[in-house]
Scaffold this active site. Structure first.
Site, short mmCIF file in Angstrom:
data_model
loop_
_atom_site.label_atom_id
_atom_site.label_comp_id
_atom_site.label_asym_id
_atom_site.label_seq_id
_atom_site.Cartn_x
_atom_site.Cartn_y
_atom_site.Cartn_z
N CYS A 2 11.25 -20.31 49.43
CA CYS A 2 10.57 -19.31 48.61
C CYS A 2 10.33 -19.86 47.21
CB CYS A 2 11.35 -18.00 48.48
SG CYS A 2 11.55 -17.11 50.00
N ARG A 27 9.33 -26.81 48.58
CA ARG A 27 10.56 -26.05 48.83
C ARG A 27 10.59 -25.48 50.24
NH1 ARG A 27 12.98 -24.32 43.90
NH2 ARG A 27 13.81 -22.46 44.85
N TRP A 72 9.46 -17.99 52.74
CA TRP A 72 10.13 -18.63 53.87
C TRP A 72 10.85 -17.50 54.58
CZ3 TRP A 72 14.90 -19.84 56.07
CH2 TRP A 72 14.93 -20.98 56.88
N GLY A 98 15.41 -14.58 47.80
CA GLY A 98 16.81 -14.19 47.99
C GLY A 98 16.93 -13.23 49.16
N GLU A 481 23.52 -39.50 59.32
CA GLU A 481 22.37 -39.30 58.43
C GLU A 481 21.09 -39.83 59.07
OE1 GLU A 481 21.77 -37.51 56.03
OE2 GLU A 481 20.03 -38.39 55.03
N LYS A 485 17.83 -37.54 59.84
CA LYS A 485 16.48 -37.87 59.35
C LYS A 485 15.48 -37.84 60.50
CE LYS A 485 16.75 -37.30 56.04
NZ LYS A 485 17.87 -36.92 55.29
N GLU A 488 14.89 -34.23 61.78
CA GLU A 488 14.21 -33.38 60.80
C GLU A 488 12.70 -33.60 60.79
OE1 GLU A 488 16.80 -32.50 56.81
OE2 GLU A 488 16.40 -34.60 57.20
N HIS A 504 33.78 -41.18 75.88
CA HIS A 504 34.31 -39.83 76.08
C HIS A 504 33.20 -38.80 76.23
CE1 HIS A 504 38.28 -41.37 75.34
NE2 HIS A 504 37.82 -41.97 74.25
N LYS A 603 13.40 -27.08 51.47
CA LYS A 603 14.06 -28.08 50.61
C LYS A 603 15.32 -27.50 49.97
CE LYS A 603 14.33 -31.96 48.43
NZ LYS A 603 14.87 -33.02 49.29
C1 G6P Z 1 18.37 -28.45 53.04
C2 G6P Z 1 17.53 -29.70 52.80
C3 G6P Z 1 18.40 -30.94 53.02
C4 G6P Z 1 19.63 -30.88 52.13
C5 G6P Z 1 20.41 -29.58 52.31
C6 G6P Z 1 21.47 -29.41 51.23
O1 G6P Z 1 18.74 -28.39 54.37
O2 G6P Z 1 16.43 -29.73 53.67
O3 G6P Z 1 17.64 -32.08 52.71
O4 G6P Z 1 20.45 -31.96 52.43
O5 G6P Z 1 19.53 -28.46 52.20
O6 G6P Z 1 20.82 -29.28 49.99
P1 G6P Z 1 21.43 -29.67 48.59
O7 G6P Z 1 20.32 -29.37 47.61
O8 G6P Z 1 22.61 -28.77 48.38
O9 G6P Z 1 21.80 -31.09 48.62
#
Ligand code: G6P
Length: 608
Positions: A2, A27, A72, A98, A481, A485, A488, A504, A603
């Site tokens: 948002c 965002r 969003w 919010g 990670e 990636k 995502e 396992h 984001k």
């Molecule tokens: C969202 C974003 C991620 C990020 C996570 C935590 O899921 O898409 O890229 O890692 O939030 O965000 P922060 O701003 O707390 O690192």
């Protein structure tokens, strides 16, 4: 997640609102809208498409005051009727970021009072509540304050009224919002990047602030309703830093910015001859002397940075470390320890779950708090006693890249300073680590040169449905990670396992259609990892190995090797992250997905 933009000016605000929204696109959103006051009427335009579509639809819209929003979806599907702004009785318009937790009760009450709901959102109750107070003769400010007093939950809001073309009311509690100060015009936005074309002078609002904005001035009232002054700051963010430049996507740009981001984050340390607690704040020395353990709280990629740091903190600094997902910790009954340093890690500093986890920890009696964050004025930074700011610059791509590697660098600094405080770092070791940190940006630069090879490798993945990532020890979080990636941005189902766990369970998944990506640094677990890779190969799995130069893992049928330029010792996870970011990026290109704005993701996750 948002985005809000608002403006009151002596010129048409529609282009300002639209450009602001476009800058907040990163965002994450699924619909957008704006409203202006024109000839005593509210004129609203909404769209379920991109901001570009809203721009087309708003071509004939004009007004000197307006509010705009990217939504969003939380309550109600993404649709035009659920898009903001929401309007009550053609008179009051509201945008909101919010979640209003008591909206059902308010909806029942307002419906009984004669208000008709036209959306499924929680936000619409705010519009009707403000209207109900405004209709009783209160000023727009007083009506908004009265409405806010009835809300339970988190909000950043903007409010305008059809018969009041001179005032915009905004407020925040739990969601970010800042003012932009212009000459004869004022603005409001969720983050500063939205306002850069119109002003650099900003006021960061505090929790509970309510603001009355006019063309010539503004008044801020705190949570108690007392008028207060807040400092005007000049944002250092440059317009260029949020522009794409020559790159095809922000993610690609941000991957390439990592050498500079790391150099900037490490600048003060690399320019000095020794490590001092003061880089974390004035009280750091006393705090570090008092603690006996670390608790890291974070979400998403930031959580992975914490998982990697645990290996460093326990091994180098000899301090016990727990890492928890913030959204779980906040509801878990845990055993507090006042000698624990609670470390929150966040790119945005606004993640709702991380904030709630920090507050939960504080409520349990944890007084030692440290934020590792990329946004200086963010809520998390303000809520913690100590801080270390990563200096990655604005990160626009939803999939985090440079924020992650700079978080790792910051956490490595924390490890070294704690090791020194605890007498576990000789002067010689300190100099050696400082030397390695100074070298880090150029080591990362060398890894980036693998880009054309990785782009070629990515072609193997375009038709795949699944992928398995393996790592061991300090590099297991890097495998996590890498998998995050890939899922995502390419929507390929990807999982990461510590390689020793293969037998396992996940080995059952391995066949010729399952690519297995392995992070293979030249560390103490290398020989163990090699055996794990044999297990994969014996089941016909295709292996993609990112191997340090001297690991002696050789290419063969079904084994593809990407040779890393060097082994960076404890800093190796930072180097090994880069090819996994590039791999995800190029696989997403192959698949034609929206790299910077992947579906359903945001984001900044500012709601629970
Ligand atoms: C969202 C974003 C991620 C990020 C996570 C935590 O899921 O898409 O890229 O890692 O939030 O965000 P922060 O701003 O707390 O690192």
């Amino acid at each position: 997640m948002c985005g809000i933009v608002g403006a009151v000016a002596q010129r048409n605000v529609v282009p300002i609102l639209l450009e602001g929204l476009q800058r907040l696109e990163y965002r994450g959103y699924d619909s957008a809208g704006l409203v202006v006051v024109r000839d005593g009427q509210l004129e609203r335009v909404r769209s379920t498409g991109r901001v570009a579509e809203l721009t087309e639809k708003s071509a004939a819209t004009h007004g000197l005051i307006g509010i705009a929003h990217t939504r969003w979806a939380t309550h109600g599907a993404p649709s035009e009727r659920n898009a903001h702004p929401h309007i009550s009785k053609n008179h009051i318009a509201v945008v909101h970021n919010g979640i209003i937790e008591n909206y059902e009760a308010l909806r029942t009450y307002l419906t009984a009072a004669g208000y008709e709901f036209t959306s499924d959102t929680d936000t619409e109750v705010i519009a009707h509540l403000v209207h109900s107070h405004y209709a009783r003769g209160n000023s727009l400010l007083a009506a908004t304050q009265a409405a806010l007093a009835e809300l339970v939950g988190a909000y950043a809001i903007g409010v305008i009224a059809a018969d009041n073309p001179d005032q915009l009311i905004c407020a925040r509690r739990g969601s970010p919002l800042l003012l932009g100060v212009g000459s004869g015009e004022h603005f409001v936005a969720s983050d500063v990047s939205a306002l850069l074309p119109v002003t650099r002078q900003v006021v960061y609002l505090e929790e509970g602030d309510v603001v009355e904005l006019g063309r010539l001035g503004y008044r801020i009232f705190d949570a108690q309703g007392t008028q207060v002054e807040r400092a005007v700051q000049v944002s250092e963010l440059s317009n260029e830093s949020v522009q794409l430049g020559a790159y095809r996507h922000y993610m690609q740009k941000e991957i390439h910015e990592q050498p500079q981001a790391l150099a900037d984050t490490l600048e003060s340390v690399c320019n000095s001859q020794s490590l001092v607690p003061g880089i974390f704040g004035a009280e750091a020395a006393a705090t570090f002397a008092d603690i006996d353990s670390i608790l890291i709280l974070a979400c998403g990629t930031s959580h992975h940075a914490g998982l990697a740091a645990r290996y460093w903190l326990e091994e180098i600094a000899g301090i016990r470390c727990n890492v928890e997902i913030a959204s779980e910790y906040r509801y878990r009954t845990s055993v507090p320890n006042p000698k624990t340093l609670v470390v929150v890690i966040s790119q945005s500093g606004e993640t709702a779950d991380t904030q709630a986890a920090l507050n939960h920890a504080k409520a349990q009696g944890h007084g030692h708090t440290l934020a590792i964050c990329n946004v200086p004025e963010s809520a998390l930074v303000r809520l913690c006693k100590l801080r270390l700011l990563t200096r990655a610059g604005p990160e626009i791509g939803v999939a985090s890249t440079k924020a992650f590697t700079t978080q790792l660098a910051a956490l490595f600094l924390l490890t070294l300073v704690l090791a020194k405080t605890r007498g576990r770092l000789t002067a010689q070791q300190e100099q050696q680590y400082l030397h390695e940190l100074r070298h880090l940006p150029s080591a990362v630069q060398k890894v980036l040169e693998l880009e054309p090879l990785i782009a070629k490798l990515a072609e193997h993945f375009a038709g795949k449905q699944h992928a398995l990532f393996l790592g061991r020890g300090l590099h297991y979080p890097i495998a996590l990670e890498g998998a995050l990636k890939l899922k995502e941005i390419s929507y390929i189902h990807a999982e990461a396992y510590p390689a020793g766990e293969l037998k396992h369970g996940p080995l059952a998944l391995v066949d010729k259609d399952m690519p297995v990506i392995s992070v293979a640094p030249n560390d103490a677990l290398l020989e163990k990892l090699k055996s794990n890779l044999q297990e994969v190969r014996a089941r016909g799995g295709e292996l993609y190995v990112f191997a340090d130069a001297d690991t002696h893992i050789h290419a063969a049928d079904g084994i593809h090797i990407m040779q890393m330029p060097e082994h960076a010792g404890y800093l190796s996870p930072i180097l090994h992250t880069i090819p996994l970011q590039l791999l995800a990026y190029y696989v997403a290109l192959q698949k034609g997905t929206d790299v910077d704005k992947p579906r359903n993701l945001a984001k900044s996750v500012t709601v629970e």
